[in-house]
Write a protein that holds these residues in place. Structure first.
Motif, PDB file in Angstrom:
ATOM      1  N   THR A  15      13.003   5.993  -7.029  1.00  0.00           N
ATOM      2  CA  THR A  15      14.204   5.395  -7.597  1.00  0.00           C
ATOM      3  C   THR A  15      14.744   4.180  -6.846  1.00  0.00           C
ATOM      4  O   THR A  15      15.528   3.410  -7.400  1.00  0.00           O
ATOM      5  CB  THR A  15      15.329   6.442  -7.694  1.00  0.00           C
ATOM      6  OG1 THR A  15      15.672   6.899  -6.372  1.00  0.00           O
ATOM      7  CG2 THR A  15      14.898   7.626  -8.555  1.00  0.00           C
ATOM      8  N   ILE A  54      19.765  12.125 -14.065  1.00  0.00           N
ATOM      9  CA  ILE A  54      18.859  11.507 -15.041  1.00  0.00           C
ATOM     10  C   ILE A  54      17.474  12.134 -14.953  1.00  0.00           C
ATOM     11  O   ILE A  54      16.835  12.429 -15.978  1.00  0.00           O
ATOM     12  CB  ILE A  54      18.791   9.983 -14.803  1.00  0.00           C
ATOM     13  CG1 ILE A  54      20.115   9.331 -15.174  1.00  0.00           C
ATOM     14  CG2 ILE A  54      17.646   9.359 -15.619  1.00  0.00           C
ATOM     15  CD1 ILE A  54      20.242   7.886 -14.737  1.00  0.00           C
ATOM     16  N   LEU A  55      16.995  12.350 -13.741  1.00  0.00           N
ATOM     17  CA  LEU A  55      15.684  12.971 -13.563  1.00  0.00           C
ATOM     18  C   LEU A  55      15.653  14.371 -14.164  1.00  0.00           C
ATOM     19  O   LEU A  55      14.709  14.750 -14.860  1.00  0.00           O
ATOM     20  CB  LEU A  55      15.334  13.012 -12.071  1.00  0.00           C
ATOM     21  CG  LEU A  55      15.055  11.652 -11.424  1.00  0.00           C
ATOM     22  CD1 LEU A  55      15.073  11.771  -9.907  1.00  0.00           C
ATOM     23  CD2 LEU A  55      13.714  11.090 -11.895  1.00  0.00           C
ATOM     24  N   ASP A  57      17.526  15.520 -16.536  1.00  0.00           N
ATOM     25  CA  ASP A  57      17.624  15.406 -17.993  1.00  0.00           C
ATOM     26  C   ASP A  57      16.287  15.041 -18.626  1.00  0.00           C
ATOM     27  O   ASP A  57      16.103  15.235 -19.838  1.00  0.00           O
ATOM     28  CB  ASP A  57      18.663  14.352 -18.378  1.00  0.00           C
ATOM     29  CG  ASP A  57      20.089  14.798 -18.086  1.00  0.00           C
ATOM     30  OD1 ASP A  57      20.300  16.010 -17.877  1.00  0.00           O
ATOM     31  OD2 ASP A  57      20.978  13.922 -18.044  1.00  0.00           O
ATOM     32  N   ASN A  58      15.380  14.507 -17.818  1.00  0.00           N
ATOM     33  CA  ASN A  58      14.075  14.093 -18.330  1.00  0.00           C
ATOM     34  C   ASN A  58      12.944  15.004 -17.854  1.00  0.00           C
ATOM     35  O   ASN A  58      11.787  14.578 -17.762  1.00  0.00           O
ATOM     36  CB  ASN A  58      13.805  12.640 -17.953  1.00  0.00           C
ATOM     37  CG  ASN A  58      14.592  11.667 -18.809  1.00  0.00           C
ATOM     38  OD1 ASN A  58      14.184  11.299 -19.903  1.00  0.00           O
ATOM     39  ND2 ASN A  58      15.767  11.263 -18.318  1.00  0.00           N
ATOM     40  N   CYS A  60      12.382  16.667 -14.960  1.00  0.00           N
ATOM     41  CA  CYS A  60      11.897  16.697 -13.584  1.00  0.00           C
ATOM     42  C   CYS A  60      11.920  18.122 -13.036  1.00  0.00           C
ATOM     43  O   CYS A  60      12.912  18.829 -13.150  1.00  0.00           O
ATOM     44  CB  CYS A  60      12.768  15.796 -12.709  1.00  0.00           C
ATOM     45  SG  CYS A  60      12.354  15.852 -10.954  1.00  0.00           S
ATOM     46  N   VAL A 150       7.860  13.750 -12.976  1.00  0.00           N
ATOM     47  CA  VAL A 150       8.382  13.845 -14.342  1.00  0.00           C
ATOM     48  C   VAL A 150       7.209  13.990 -15.305  1.00  0.00           C
ATOM     49  O   VAL A 150       6.180  13.321 -15.133  1.00  0.00           O
ATOM     50  CB  VAL A 150       9.201  12.579 -14.695  1.00  0.00           C
ATOM     51  CG1 VAL A 150       9.643  12.592 -16.149  1.00  0.00           C
ATOM     52  CG2 VAL A 150      10.413  12.455 -13.772  1.00  0.00           C
ATOM     53  N   GLN A 154       7.704  11.940 -20.789  1.00  0.00           N
ATOM     54  CA  GLN A 154       9.114  11.608 -20.617  1.00  0.00           C
ATOM     55  C   GLN A 154       9.344  10.522 -19.565  1.00  0.00           C
ATOM     56  O   GLN A 154      10.484  10.105 -19.327  1.00  0.00           O
ATOM     57  CB  GLN A 154       9.898  12.861 -20.240  1.00  0.00           C
ATOM     58  CG  GLN A 154       9.957  13.903 -21.345  1.00  0.00           C
ATOM     59  CD  GLN A 154      10.565  15.221 -20.883  1.00  0.00           C
ATOM     60  OE1 GLN A 154       9.861  16.189 -20.622  1.00  0.00           O
ATOM     61  NE2 GLN A 154      11.883  15.249 -20.789  1.00  0.00           N
ATOM     62  N   CYS A 158      12.684   8.132 -18.922  1.00  0.00           N
ATOM     63  CA  CYS A 158      13.365   8.360 -17.653  1.00  0.00           C
ATOM     64  C   CYS A 158      13.577   7.046 -16.906  1.00  0.00           C
ATOM     65  O   CYS A 158      14.671   6.779 -16.401  1.00  0.00           O
ATOM     66  CB  CYS A 158      12.550   9.334 -16.806  1.00  0.00           C
ATOM     67  SG  CYS A 158      13.332   9.781 -15.241  1.00  0.00           S
ATOM     68  N   LEU A 162      17.098   5.272 -15.871  1.00  0.00           N
ATOM     69  CA  LEU A 162      17.416   4.932 -14.488  1.00  0.00           C
ATOM     70  C   LEU A 162      17.827   3.469 -14.360  1.00  0.00           C
ATOM     71  O   LEU A 162      18.816   3.142 -13.695  1.00  0.00           O
ATOM     72  CB  LEU A 162      16.201   5.217 -13.593  1.00  0.00           C
ATOM     73  CG  LEU A 162      15.921   6.687 -13.289  1.00  0.00           C
ATOM     74  CD1 LEU A 162      14.538   6.839 -12.667  1.00  0.00           C
ATOM     75  CD2 LEU A 162      16.982   7.277 -12.351  1.00  0.00           C
TER      76      LEU A 162
END
Length: 202
Positions: A15, A54-55, A57-58, A60, A150, A154, A158, A162
């Motif tokens: 990230t 965010i991770l 939600d995708n 991870c 991830v 996705q 993702c 980000l």
């Protein structure tokens, strides 16, 4: 999320950019440009809290902070915990402005030497060890980003999320290529050959 949740086929996302160790060391030696230091400090101030959400939600399943052990050391930790083999790509690593220049000047963090021992886990260390980007894999990070696995389907969504949240340097830096057993990363008695956990490619 834990370090042990990587699965074959996962995409590895980083990230935040690398290079805080060498830039801060260069600053202490008077060898860093002001713009490099300001960019480094700005990156360090970016919180990873939103990135973590965010991770998750995708999809991870595995993540870790990239801190004192450097990207390579933390990747090895995740690969060991998940019993998988991972590939990292140098060509796509997000790097802070000036990081490569500092490495080329021979400026390394005081923690770099111990981190470099982890390079034995990468199967092509001799081939790549003169590449400044490879050296940065062992650069200890202060307030570094998250390294996360991830699901491939996705990964693009993702990354877009980000970047929209302000993590403009977030990049796909590798993938989980196959599973392995408990001998990965250790010399096998029969052959005395190292079973690599991390393969680094250009």
């Amino acid at each position: 999320m834990t370090k042990s949740g990587l699965r074959v086929g996962d995409v590895l996302i980083l990230t935040k950019p690398l290079g805080t160790g060498t830039i801060l060391a260069a600053a202490m030696q008077g060898k860093a440009k002001g713009v490099w230091v300001s960019g480094c400090l700005q990156a360090m101030q970016v919180s990873s809290a939103a990135a973590s959400h965010i991770l998750q939600d995708n999809g991870c399943r595995a993540a870790t902070d990239v801190t004192g052990f450097g990207l390579l050391g933390h990747t090895i930790e995740m690969a060991q915990a998940s019993q998988v083999q991972v590939q990292l790509s140098l060509s796509v690593l997000p790097l802070l402005q000036g990081a490569v220049k500092c490495i080329e000047q021979g400026v390394l963090s005081s923690l770099h030497a111990s981190n470099a021992k982890a390079a034995a886990e990468a199967c092509n260390y001799d081939y790549l060890s003169t590449d400044a980007r490879y050296v940065l894999l062992c650069d200890p990070q202060t307030a570094g980003g998250l390294l996360a696995g991830v699901p491939a389907q996705q990964a693009e969504a993702c990354l877009q999320a980000l970047k929209a949240a302000g993590y403009h340097d977030a990049k796909r830096v590798g993938s989980v290529v196959k599973g392995c057993d408990a001998d990965c990363g250790h010399e096998q008695a029969s052959s005395q050959q190292l079973v690599p956990l991390v393969d680094v490619v250009v």
